[in-house]
Scaffold this motif. Structure first.
Motif, PDB file in Angstrom:
ATOM      1  N   TYR A  65       0.895  -1.154   0.000  1.00 34.03           N
ATOM      2  CA  TYR A  65       0.000   0.000   0.000  1.00 34.03           C
ATOM      3  C   TYR A  65       0.933   1.203   0.000  1.00 34.03           C
ATOM      4  O   TYR A  65       1.711   1.382   0.931  1.00 34.03           O
ATOM      5  N   VAL A  66       0.879   1.997  -1.048  1.00 30.51           N
ATOM      6  CA  VAL A  66       1.856   3.062  -1.242  1.00 30.51           C
ATOM      7  C   VAL A  66       1.280   4.414  -0.826  1.00 30.51           C
ATOM      8  O   VAL A  66       0.233   4.829  -1.325  1.00 30.51           O
ATOM      9  N   ILE A  85      -3.376   4.739   9.683  1.00 29.60           N
ATOM     10  CA  ILE A  85      -2.526   3.573   9.945  1.00 29.60           C
ATOM     11  C   ILE A  85      -3.365   2.435  10.535  1.00 29.60           C
ATOM     12  O   ILE A  85      -3.250   1.281  10.120  1.00 29.60           O
ATOM     13  N   GLY A  86      -4.215   2.769  11.490  1.00 27.21           N
ATOM     14  CA  GLY A  86      -5.076   1.757  12.104  1.00 27.21           C
ATOM     15  C   GLY A  86      -6.031   1.134  11.109  1.00 27.21           C
ATOM     16  O   GLY A  86      -6.232  -0.085  11.105  1.00 27.21           O
ATOM     17  N   GLN A  87      -6.610   1.955  10.237  1.00 26.85           N
ATOM     18  CA  GLN A  87      -7.544   1.448   9.230  1.00 26.85           C
ATOM     19  C   GLN A  87      -6.848   0.511   8.247  1.00 26.85           C
ATOM     20  O   GLN A  87      -7.418  -0.507   7.854  1.00 26.85           O
ATOM     21  N   GLU A  91      -7.879  -3.347   7.484  1.00 22.49           N
ATOM     22  CA  GLU A  91      -8.130  -3.813   6.112  1.00 22.49           C
ATOM     23  C   GLU A  91      -7.146  -4.900   5.678  1.00 22.49           C
ATOM     24  O   GLU A  91      -7.234  -5.402   4.559  1.00 22.49           O
ATOM     25  N   GLY A  92      -6.210  -5.259   6.548  1.00 19.90           N
ATOM     26  CA  GLY A  92      -5.262  -6.326   6.228  1.00 19.90           C
ATOM     27  C   GLY A  92      -4.104  -5.882   5.360  1.00 19.90           C
ATOM     28  O   GLY A  92      -3.407  -6.714   4.779  1.00 19.90           O
ATOM     29  N   LYS A  93      -3.882  -4.599   5.271  1.00 28.02           N
ATOM     30  CA  LYS A  93      -2.758  -4.091   4.479  1.00 28.02           C
ATOM     31  C   LYS A  93      -1.537  -4.039   5.395  1.00 28.02           C
ATOM     32  O   LYS A  93      -1.315  -3.074   6.103  1.00 28.02           O
ATOM     33  N   SER A  94      -0.786  -5.114   5.363  1.00 33.85           N
ATOM     34  CA  SER A  94       0.316  -5.253   6.311  1.00 33.85           C
ATOM     35  C   SER A  94       1.631  -4.669   5.797  1.00 33.85           C
ATOM     36  O   SER A  94       2.586  -4.547   6.553  1.00 33.85           O
ATOM     37  N   SER A  95       1.674  -4.320   4.531  1.00 32.24           N
ATOM     38  CA  SER A  95       2.891  -3.750   3.973  1.00 32.24           C
ATOM     39  C   SER A  95       2.574  -2.364   3.421  1.00 32.24           C
ATOM     40  O   SER A  95       1.905  -2.228   2.402  1.00 32.24           O
ATOM     41  N   ALA A 114       0.659   5.370  -6.395  1.00 32.15           N
ATOM     42  CA  ALA A 114       0.319   5.630  -4.999  1.00 32.15           C
ATOM     43  C   ALA A 114      -1.152   5.346  -4.729  1.00 32.15           C
ATOM     44  O   ALA A 114      -2.030   5.693  -5.524  1.00 32.15           O
ATOM     45  N   ASP A 115      -1.405   4.716  -3.599  1.00 35.43           N
ATOM     46  CA  ASP A 115      -2.777   4.481  -3.144  1.00 35.43           C
ATOM     47  C   ASP A 115      -3.311   5.690  -2.383  1.00 35.43           C
ATOM     48  O   ASP A 115      -4.519   5.873  -2.251  1.00 35.43           O
TER      49      ASP A 115
END
Length: 152
Positions: A65-66, A85-87, A91-95, A114-115
């Motif tokens: 996730y950029v 950051i918490g969201q 959402e399972g975006k660990s990187s 970029a996301d």
């Protein structure tokens, strides 16, 4: 972009990296920046950004996730950044890859990948200093998320 040259910035970055190690795994990826001549043409500046962007893109993985630091990005306060950051975690975006450009900014290729675009200010900061500021804000975000005290 580029290497951290000042010892005081290196020490600050190391300190925040150490503090963050209890919350997340950090990986730093520094790519070489291009020398930008004084009074370079717009075409040369675009070519420099493109070259730097290609170097950055080689280090971004599909699953990342950029978050690109960009002047036209969204300005968040510290609480909003902690919520972001918490969201991402929910959402399972660990990187998550935070990308700081060189003196000319980020290439269009990087900005398109970029996301999320994040702006710390309408002011321009040296990218070496921005790395330390970013780490401090990420650290502050984790402290907020965990309801831990931190200087306001």
């Amino acid at each position: 972009m580029g290497k951290i040259k000042e010892k005081y910035l290196t020490a600050g970055i190391q300190e925040y990296a150490k503090r963050l190690s209890r919350y997340c795994k950090l990986t730093f990826c520094q790519v070489a920046d291009e020398k930008t001549p004084d009074k370079a043409s717009e075409a040369l500046n675009e070519q420099i950004k493109k070259t730097e962007g290609e170097r950055i893109m080689k280090n971004i993985r599909d699953q990342d996730y950029v978050i690109a630091l960009a002047l036209d990005g969204k300005m968040l306060d510290s609480v909003e950044l902690s919520e972001k950051i918490g969201q991402l975690g929910i959402e399972g975006k660990s990187s998550v890859a935070f990308v700081i450009g060189g003196s000319l900014g980020l290439s269009e290729q990087v900005l398109k990948r970029a996301d999320f675009r994040l702006s710390f200010s309408r002011m321009t900061f040296p990218h070496q200093l921005m790395q330390m500021i970013l780490l401090e804000q990420i650290y502050r975000g984790f402290r907020i998320l965990n309801n831990e005290p931190y200087h306001k």
